[in-house]
Design an enzyme around this catalytic site. Structure first.
Site, PDB file in Angstrom:
ATOM      1  N   SER A   1      19.113  66.846  80.795  1.00  0.00           N
ATOM      2  CA  SER A   1      18.131  67.005  79.708  1.00  0.00           C
ATOM      3  C   SER A   1      18.713  66.528  78.384  1.00  0.00           C
ATOM      4  CB  SER A   1      17.734  68.478  79.577  1.00  0.00           C
ATOM      5  OG  SER A   1      17.049  68.899  80.726  1.00  0.00           O
TER       6      SER A   1
ATOM      7  N   ARG B   1      17.692  63.122  75.866  1.00  0.00           N
ATOM      8  CA  ARG B   1      17.331  63.310  74.449  1.00  0.00           C
ATOM      9  C   ARG B   1      18.279  62.552  73.533  1.00  0.00           C
ATOM     10  NH1 ARG B   1      15.240  67.073  77.654  1.00  0.00           N
ATOM     11  NH2 ARG B   1      13.491  68.353  76.975  1.00  0.00           N
TER      12      ARG B   1
ATOM     13  N   ARG C   1       2.880  62.767  89.990  1.00  0.00           N
ATOM     14  CA  ARG C   1       3.066  64.003  89.198  1.00  0.00           C
ATOM     15  C   ARG C   1       2.087  64.050  88.018  1.00  0.00           C
ATOM     16  NH1 ARG C   1       9.428  64.554  88.245  1.00  0.00           N
ATOM     17  NH2 ARG C   1       8.773  66.496  87.257  1.00  0.00           N
TER      18      ARG C   1
ATOM     19  N   SER D   1       6.768  74.630  79.259  1.00  0.00           N
ATOM     20  CA  SER D   1       7.347  73.358  79.701  1.00  0.00           C
ATOM     21  C   SER D   1       8.043  72.668  78.541  1.00  0.00           C
ATOM     22  CB  SER D   1       6.232  72.450  80.250  1.00  0.00           C
ATOM     23  OG  SER D   1       6.667  71.102  80.231  1.00  0.00           O
TER      24      SER D   1
ATOM     25  N   GLN E   1       9.081  69.702  78.613  1.00  0.00           N
ATOM     26  CA  GLN E   1       8.601  68.315  78.526  1.00  0.00           C
ATOM     27  C   GLN E   1       7.329  68.234  77.682  1.00  0.00           C
ATOM     28  OE1 GLN E   1       8.418  66.855  82.562  1.00  0.00           O
ATOM     29  NE2 GLN E   1      10.639  66.863  82.767  1.00  0.00           N
TER      30      GLN E   1
ATOM     31  N   ASP F   1      14.758  74.703  87.659  1.00  0.00           N
ATOM     32  CA  ASP F   1      15.340  73.652  88.503  1.00  0.00           C
ATOM     33  C   ASP F   1      16.355  74.208  89.511  1.00  0.00           C
ATOM     34  OD1 ASP F   1      13.798  71.865  87.111  1.00  0.00           O
ATOM     35  OD2 ASP F   1      15.393  71.300  85.730  1.00  0.00           O
TER      36      ASP F   1
ATOM     37  N   LYS G   1       7.076  69.077  91.073  1.00  0.00           N
ATOM     38  CA  LYS G   1       8.351  68.459  90.676  1.00  0.00           C
ATOM     39  C   LYS G   1       8.537  67.170  91.503  1.00  0.00           C
ATOM     40  CE  LYS G   1       9.498  71.679  87.694  1.00  0.00           C
ATOM     41  NZ  LYS G   1       9.528  71.384  86.257  1.00  0.00           N
TER      42      LYS G   1
ATOM     43  N   ARG H   1       8.568  71.561  95.814  1.00  0.00           N
ATOM     44  CA  ARG H   1       9.834  72.237  96.156  1.00  0.00           C
ATOM     45  C   ARG H   1       9.615  73.563  96.880  1.00  0.00           C
ATOM     46  NH1 ARG H   1      13.226  70.471  90.630  1.00  0.00           N
ATOM     47  NH2 ARG H   1      13.751  68.406  91.444  1.00  0.00           N
TER      48      ARG H   1
ATOM     49  N   ARG I   1      17.414  67.596  94.076  1.00  0.00           N
ATOM     50  CA  ARG I   1      17.844  69.006  94.143  1.00  0.00           C
ATOM     51  C   ARG I   1      17.710  69.557  95.567  1.00  0.00           C
ATOM     52  NH1 ARG I   1      19.460  69.527  89.177  1.00  0.00           N
ATOM     53  NH2 ARG I   1      18.176  68.685  87.508  1.00  0.00           N
TER      54      ARG I   1
HETATM   55  O1  SPQ Z   1      12.804  64.875  84.615  1.00  0.00           O
HETATM   56  P1  SPQ Z   1      12.246  65.535  85.831  1.00  0.00           P
HETATM   57  O2  SPQ Z   1      12.035  64.554  86.921  1.00  0.00           O
HETATM   58  O3  SPQ Z   1      10.994  66.330  85.539  1.00  0.00           O
HETATM   59  O4  SPQ Z   1      13.395  66.552  86.327  1.00  0.00           O
HETATM   60  C1  SPQ Z   1      13.465  67.971  86.594  1.00  0.00           C
HETATM   61  C2  SPQ Z   1      14.698  68.158  87.574  1.00  0.00           C
HETATM   62  O5  SPQ Z   1      14.663  68.930  88.506  1.00  0.00           O
HETATM   63  O6  SPQ Z   1      15.696  67.508  87.277  1.00  0.00           O
HETATM   64  C3  SPQ Z   1      12.185  68.567  87.188  1.00  0.00           C
HETATM   65  F1  SPQ Z   1      11.871  68.154  88.328  1.00  0.00           F
HETATM   66  O7  SPQ Z   1      13.824  68.705  85.427  1.00  0.00           O
HETATM   67  C4  SPQ Z   1      12.967  68.978  84.299  1.00  0.00           C
HETATM   68  C5  SPQ Z   1      12.698  70.471  84.223  1.00  0.00           C
HETATM   69  O8  SPQ Z   1      12.094  70.974  85.384  1.00  0.00           O
HETATM   70  C6  SPQ Z   1      13.699  68.527  83.067  1.00  0.00           C
HETATM   71  C7  SPQ Z   1      13.161  69.090  81.803  1.00  0.00           C
HETATM   72  C8  SPQ Z   1      13.567  68.518  80.501  1.00  0.00           C
HETATM   73  O9  SPQ Z   1      14.628  67.863  80.417  1.00  0.00           O
HETATM   74  O10 SPQ Z   1      12.830  68.738  79.516  1.00  0.00           O
HETATM   75  C9  SPQ Z   1      12.314  70.197  81.806  1.00  0.00           C
HETATM   76  C10 SPQ Z   1      11.821  70.834  83.020  1.00  0.00           C
HETATM   77  O11 SPQ Z   1      10.497  70.406  83.293  1.00  0.00           O
HETATM   78  P2  SPQ Z   1       9.213  71.132  82.620  1.00  0.00           P
HETATM   79  O12 SPQ Z   1       8.040  70.508  83.318  1.00  0.00           O
HETATM   80  O13 SPQ Z   1       9.355  72.582  82.929  1.00  0.00           O
HETATM   81  O14 SPQ Z   1       9.222  70.846  81.194  1.00  0.00           O
END
Ligand code: SPQ
Length: 448
Positions: free
Chosen positions: A39, A43, A140, A185, A187, A335, A362, A366, A408
């Protein structure tokens, strides 16, 4: 004690990981340094690209996901040096200056790349962008970021009313909003904050529970004006800020450390020290869950590195007991649920995981995949719409399982195989390279 035999076989570009357990068992010993936090790596690349001047990054994760981010921002004009964990240098192009790419931006397997980048693209007036990803990412949901961006005035098109990639974006001058996100979230939160950077006035995101806060920390470090209300889980960004390039040091990824913490806890006679792990409080739910299960984990050498708390984590094997994992803890360990499910298989009693329906969207579903693959090995796992019920204590038997191309899942099944009788073969194990390219080499290095 005789060691397990671990072999990686490559046929038609797919890896099969074969773990053969000796009849008398194995143990895990040693020190492991996990790769940089995924993460934070994303960034650092993104903010470095849109800031003014030079950003340096030490400890960047060299997984496939950050590589996707780097290649997208290179295509929009940022000068990013060759990626390596020692030092990456970025000459940023300045806020609002992303160039229109001549081709489709490909986020690969990475939800973070696509969703965060959308906030930046939508707020670049007069420029056109097309974005896509691999088959997993194209299935997704994107409406969670497309809808709030459209409320801000964004123009985005895609399949199913703009909810699935490939997406086309015509950049606009956006307006500020206060968005109440229905899901916790990082993201969604980060996408809106990044869009808010280029908006006159204040843009606020409120989430139902606190998700990881790496964007907030790094935006502030780069000079953005941000206010946080912890009572309501709200973050407000003031637009039209100037971002200045910074030195970033990326700590080890606690999501990668989680595999070793569970491995050390469930394999009898083991002791592992996982070094340099980021312990940002919005990410340490895994430590709380394992503590509730009776795991023996100690935090050593706690320190703060470039604004993020870091420690070495020592784990010794111990008897585990079932627990319940739900509510506000879920976003803090989302995760890590696949590997927690593996811990639960070796715990006494029935572990219940609730409020985790997000796991279904995801890199794979999962919930369904962990239930089906662990059950193939003889575990007692029941799917719930929003989680899993796992009754521990049944011995696992090695068999053929599959990662479903989810990094994962591949790594979680490899840890389960360490405690399974006989031979386990994990199909499509190469998926681990998304977040942990050296995972299997590290595994081989600690088996005794
Ligand atoms: O980037 P991606 O594919 O969504 O990766 C995952 C992971 O398991 O590596 C989710 F599948 O991580 C996300 C995490 O679940 C990474 C992330 C971030 O860096 O902001 C936030 C999480 O997702 P979300 O949907 O809860 O914001």
């Amino acid at each position: 004690m005789p060691a397990a035999v671990v072999t990686l076989k490559n046929t038609e570009n797919q890896d099969r990981l074969i773990i053969q357990n000796p009849a008398s068992g194995l143990s895990l010993q040693g020190r492991i340094r996990v790769p940089g936090d995924k993460s934070i790596s994303h960034r650092a690349l993104m903010l470095g690209a849109i800031a003014q001047g030079e950003t340096t990054i030490q400890g960047l994760l060299l997984g496939e996901d950050p590589r996707s981010t780097a290649s997208c921002f290179r295509a929009m004009g940022a000068e990013i040096s060759e990626l390596n964990p020692e030092m990456v240098r970025i000459q940023g192009i300045g806020l609002g200056c992303l160039q229109e790419p001549t081709s489709v931006l490909d986020a690969g397997n990475s939800g973070t790349t696509l969703r965060l980048m959308l906030g930046l693209l939508a707020s670049h007036p007069g420029r056109f962008f097309a974005v896509t990803g691999d088959s997993s990412l194209r299935s997704r949901p994107m409406s969670r970021v497309v809808k709030p961006l459209q409320e801000m005035g964004a123009q985005i098109w895609g399949r199913q009313d703009g909810s699935l990639a490939p997406l086309a974006i015509q950049g606009q001058q956006l307006r500020p909003i206060h968005y109440h996100s229905p899901i916790a979230s990082a993201q969604v939160k980060s996408c809106i904050l990044l869009a808010g950077l280029m908006v006159e006035g204040q843009t606020t995101v409120t989430e139902p529970a606190l998700s990881r806060d790496h964007s907030e920390r790094m935006l502030r470090a780069f000079g953005a004006e941000l206010s946080i209300d912890p009572q309501t889980n709200s973050v407000t960004i003031t637009g039209s800020a100037k971002l200045q390039g910074q030195p970033v040091i990326v700590p080890g990824d606690i999501s990668s450390a989680a595999f070793w913490l569970v491995a050390g806890a469930i394999v009898p006679g083991s002791e592992l020290c996982v070094e340099n792990v980021g312990i940002n409080p919005t990410r340490t739910g895994i430590l709380e869950a394992l503590e509730r299960m009776g795991a023996d984990i100690q935090m050593e050498n706690q320190r703060v590195v470039a604004g993020e708390p870091v420690a070495d984590l020592r784990v010794r094997s111990s008897a585990l007991k079932a627990c319940e994992i739900a509510g506000e803890l879920i976003p803090q360990l989302i995760d890590e649920i696949p590997i927690l499910a593996v811990a639960a298989v070796f715990a006494q009693g029935t572990t219940v995981i609730r409020d985790a329906a997000e796991l279904r969207v995801k890199e794979s579903d999962r919930i369904a995949v962990m239930a089906s693959q662990l059950n193939r090995m003889g575990a007692k796992v029941t799917e719930r719409p929003d989680g899993l019920e796992i009754t521990g204590g049944t011995p696992l038997i090695g068999t053929d399982v599959d990662s479903h191309t989810d990094h994962r899942i591949a790594m979680s099944l490899a840890i389960a195989a360490l405690n399974a009788e006989g031979t386990t073969t994990i199909g499509r194990a190469e998926a681990a390279a998304i977040s942990y390219p050296d995972f299997f080499q590290s595994l081989i290095g600690i088996i005794r």
